[in-house]
Design an enzyme around this catalytic site. Structure first.
Site, PDB file in Angstrom:
ATOM      1  N   ASN A 129       0.862  -1.185   0.000  1.00 32.95           N
ATOM      2  CA  ASN A 129       0.000   0.000   0.000  1.00 32.95           C
ATOM      3  C   ASN A 129       0.901   1.239   0.000  1.00 32.95           C
ATOM      4  O   ASN A 129       1.478   1.582   1.020  1.00 32.95           O
ATOM      5  CB  ASN A 129      -0.892  -0.021   1.248  1.00 32.95           C
ATOM      6  CG  ASN A 129      -1.722   1.237   1.379  1.00 32.95           C
ATOM      7  OD1 ASN A 129      -1.853   2.007   0.429  1.00 32.95           O
ATOM      8  ND2 ASN A 129      -2.287   1.442   2.561  1.00 32.95           N
ATOM      9  N   GLU A 174      -6.658   4.444   7.990  1.00 31.40           N
ATOM     10  CA  GLU A 174      -6.494   5.868   7.658  1.00 31.40           C
ATOM     11  C   GLU A 174      -7.756   6.408   6.989  1.00 31.40           C
ATOM     12  O   GLU A 174      -8.113   7.580   7.183  1.00 31.40           O
ATOM     13  CB  GLU A 174      -5.249   6.060   6.770  1.00 31.40           C
ATOM     14  CG  GLU A 174      -3.976   5.878   7.584  1.00 31.40           C
ATOM     15  CD  GLU A 174      -2.775   5.398   6.797  1.00 31.40           C
ATOM     16  OE1 GLU A 174      -2.787   5.455   5.553  1.00 31.40           O
ATOM     17  OE2 GLU A 174      -1.808   4.941   7.443  1.00 31.40           O
ATOM     18  N   GLU A 218      -4.920  -5.210  10.726  1.00 32.76           N
ATOM     19  CA  GLU A 218      -3.939  -4.144  10.876  1.00 32.76           C
ATOM     20  C   GLU A 218      -4.165  -3.420  12.197  1.00 32.76           C
ATOM     21  O   GLU A 218      -4.994  -2.488  12.255  1.00 32.76           O
ATOM     22  CB  GLU A 218      -4.079  -3.144   9.721  1.00 32.76           C
ATOM     23  CG  GLU A 218      -3.827  -3.757   8.367  1.00 32.76           C
ATOM     24  CD  GLU A 218      -3.279  -2.724   7.397  1.00 32.76           C
ATOM     25  OE1 GLU A 218      -2.183  -2.955   6.877  1.00 32.76           O
ATOM     26  OE2 GLU A 218      -3.926  -1.686   7.200  1.00 32.76           O
ATOM     27  N   LYS A 266       0.068   4.276  -0.346  1.00 35.77           N
ATOM     28  CA  LYS A 266      -0.593   5.461   0.228  1.00 35.77           C
ATOM     29  C   LYS A 266      -0.356   6.674  -0.677  1.00 35.77           C
ATOM     30  O   LYS A 266      -0.326   6.530  -1.890  1.00 35.77           O
ATOM     31  CB  LYS A 266      -0.101   5.703   1.654  1.00 35.77           C
ATOM     32  CG  LYS A 266      -0.152   4.437   2.511  1.00 35.77           C
ATOM     33  CD  LYS A 266       0.110   4.690   3.959  1.00 35.77           C
ATOM     34  CE  LYS A 266       0.209   3.377   4.683  1.00 35.77           C
ATOM     35  NZ  LYS A 266       0.246   3.520   6.128  1.00 35.77           N
ATOM     36  N   HIS A 287      -9.299   0.684   5.227  1.00 39.65           N
ATOM     37  CA  HIS A 287      -8.010   0.992   5.852  1.00 39.65           C
ATOM     38  C   HIS A 287      -8.230   1.970   7.008  1.00 39.65           C
ATOM     39  O   HIS A 287      -9.064   2.878   6.910  1.00 39.65           O
ATOM     40  CB  HIS A 287      -7.057   1.592   4.816  1.00 39.65           C
ATOM     41  CG  HIS A 287      -5.654   1.651   5.307  1.00 39.65           C
ATOM     42  ND1 HIS A 287      -5.213   2.634   6.168  1.00 39.65           N
ATOM     43  CD2 HIS A 287      -4.592   0.832   5.102  1.00 39.65           C
ATOM     44  CE1 HIS A 287      -3.942   2.422   6.454  1.00 39.65           C
ATOM     45  NE2 HIS A 287      -3.541   1.328   5.819  1.00 39.65           N
ATOM     46  N   GLY A 325       2.590   2.272  10.667  1.00 37.09           N
ATOM     47  CA  GLY A 325       3.483   3.418  10.485  1.00 37.09           C
ATOM     48  C   GLY A 325       4.157   3.890  11.763  1.00 37.09           C
ATOM     49  O   GLY A 325       4.748   4.963  11.797  1.00 37.09           O
ATOM     50  N   SER A 329       3.837  -2.079  10.368  1.00 33.64           N
ATOM     51  CA  SER A 329       5.296  -2.022  10.527  1.00 33.64           C
ATOM     52  C   SER A 329       5.983  -3.355  10.233  1.00 33.64           C
ATOM     53  O   SER A 329       6.980  -3.709  10.885  1.00 33.64           O
ATOM     54  CB  SER A 329       5.668  -1.510  11.921  1.00 33.64           C
ATOM     55  OG  SER A 329       5.152  -0.207  12.109  1.00 33.64           O
TER      56      SER A 329
HETATM   57  C1  PEP Z   1      -0.574   0.047   6.157  1.00 36.43           C
HETATM   58  O1  PEP Z   1      -0.795   1.250   6.098  1.00 36.43           O
HETATM   59  O2  PEP Z   1      -1.380  -0.742   5.637  1.00 36.43           O
HETATM   60  C2  PEP Z   1       0.630  -0.403   6.848  1.00 36.43           C
HETATM   61  C3  PEP Z   1       0.673  -1.626   7.268  1.00 36.43           C
HETATM   62  O3  PEP Z   1       1.630   0.528   7.000  1.00 36.43           O
HETATM   63  P1  PEP Z   1       3.086   0.259   7.642  1.00 36.43           P
HETATM   64  O4  PEP Z   1       3.609  -1.035   7.052  1.00 36.43           O
HETATM   65  O5  PEP Z   1       3.895   1.435   7.239  1.00 36.43           O
HETATM   66  O6  PEP Z   1       2.888   0.138   9.115  1.00 36.43           O
END
Ligand code: PEP
Length: 258
Positions: free
Chosen positions: A9, A98, A168, A11, A96, A174, A214
């Site tokens: 992703n 976000e 997630e 973003k 997601h 992040g 992460s």
């Molecule tokens: C995400 O936004 O789906 C995600 C897992 O981000 P990150 O790997 O940067 O934590």
């Protein structure tokens, strides 16, 4: 048999030049993977068309980060399923965290998006996750179950076969904090049990459940080694081809013997 999937992703990162370059690097370095393994890039909308062309006839797939719940109309700044399909796309991320937190996408909004996208023949990577506060102070497993009940459990079993689930934990996205492999496995096993209770053992076993938060080359092997973790939805580490290729390799290695 469920698929093992690594989805990146991107973003709101990269521009048209660096985005195409990143996709080219991933295609050029693409390693040998398992037959039941998929790799999906989710770039910004502006790059979907060239990257879909770039990856055509390669093992790399392209998906969108979002879509609207209506077919077309006066929805300034939005993108429709039809537009995505006209580029050759068949997969979209929905739910997601976000989108939920910054853009007010409620379970109800997501249910409408899911219903529409599926009725148009899309496959959905559907994200669920708990906040740090919810994990510490509430029955967070019940919250995760409720996120599924509110937005995807209206689907019948056949429709559900087009859902890829992504767990997630919001506190891990992040932030550099990762769920431990044991924490991820606990949740993934719970989610699979929910799918068995709601649908059937077959659906539970056939649904890919990805971990996101992460995940990077340094921790991917441990996380992917867990039997109920079928891959990852990757943010930061999807923006560097060497890291993303290392994650593809980690998934292949960990699932080879299964
Ligand atoms: C995400 O936004 O789906 C995600 C897992 O981000 P990150 O790997 O940067 O934590």
């Amino acid at each position: 048999m469920r698929k093992y999937i690594l989805a990146g992703n991107w973003k709101m990162n990269t521009d048209i030049t660096t985005g195409i370059q990143l996709s080219q690097e991933i295609v050029d370095q693409y390693p040998t993977t398992l037959e039941n393994q998929r790799t999906i890039l989710c770039p910004p909308y502006t790059h979907l068309f060239p990257i879909e062309k770039e990856t055509k006839n390669t093992p790399v797939e392209v998906a969108a980060q979002n879509c609207h719940s209506e077919k077309s109309g006066a929805y300034t700044g939005e993108i429709s399923v039809e537009m995505l399909q006209s580029l050759g796309l068949k997969t979209v991320i929905l739910g997601h965290s976000e989108r939920r937190s910054y853009f007010g996408e409620t379970d109800e909004v997501l249910k409408n998006k899911v219903n529409h996208a599926l009725s148009e023949g899309m496959e959905i990577i559907f994200c669920i996750g708990e906040s740090e506060d919810q994990r510490e102070n509430e029955d967070f497993l019940a919250i995760l179950k409720s996120q599924m009940e509110q937005a995807i459990f209206q689907l019948n079993e056949e429709q559900f076969s087009n859902i890829i689930l992504a767990y997630e934990p919001v506190w891990a996205i992040g932030t550099g904090k990762t769920a431990s492999p044991e924490q991820a496995e606990e949740v993934h096993a719970f989610l699979r049990a929910c799918l068995e209770e709601k649908y059937s053992k077959e659906t539970a076993q056939n649904t890919s459940i990805l971990y996101g938060g992460s995940c990077k080359p340094a921790n991917a092997n441990e996380i992917f080694s867990k039997p109920n973790v079928d891959g990852g939805l990757i943010g930061g580490a999807a923006l560097k081809s060497t890291d993303f290729i290392a994650l593809i390799n980690a998934l292949t290695t960990q699932k080879t013997t299964r």
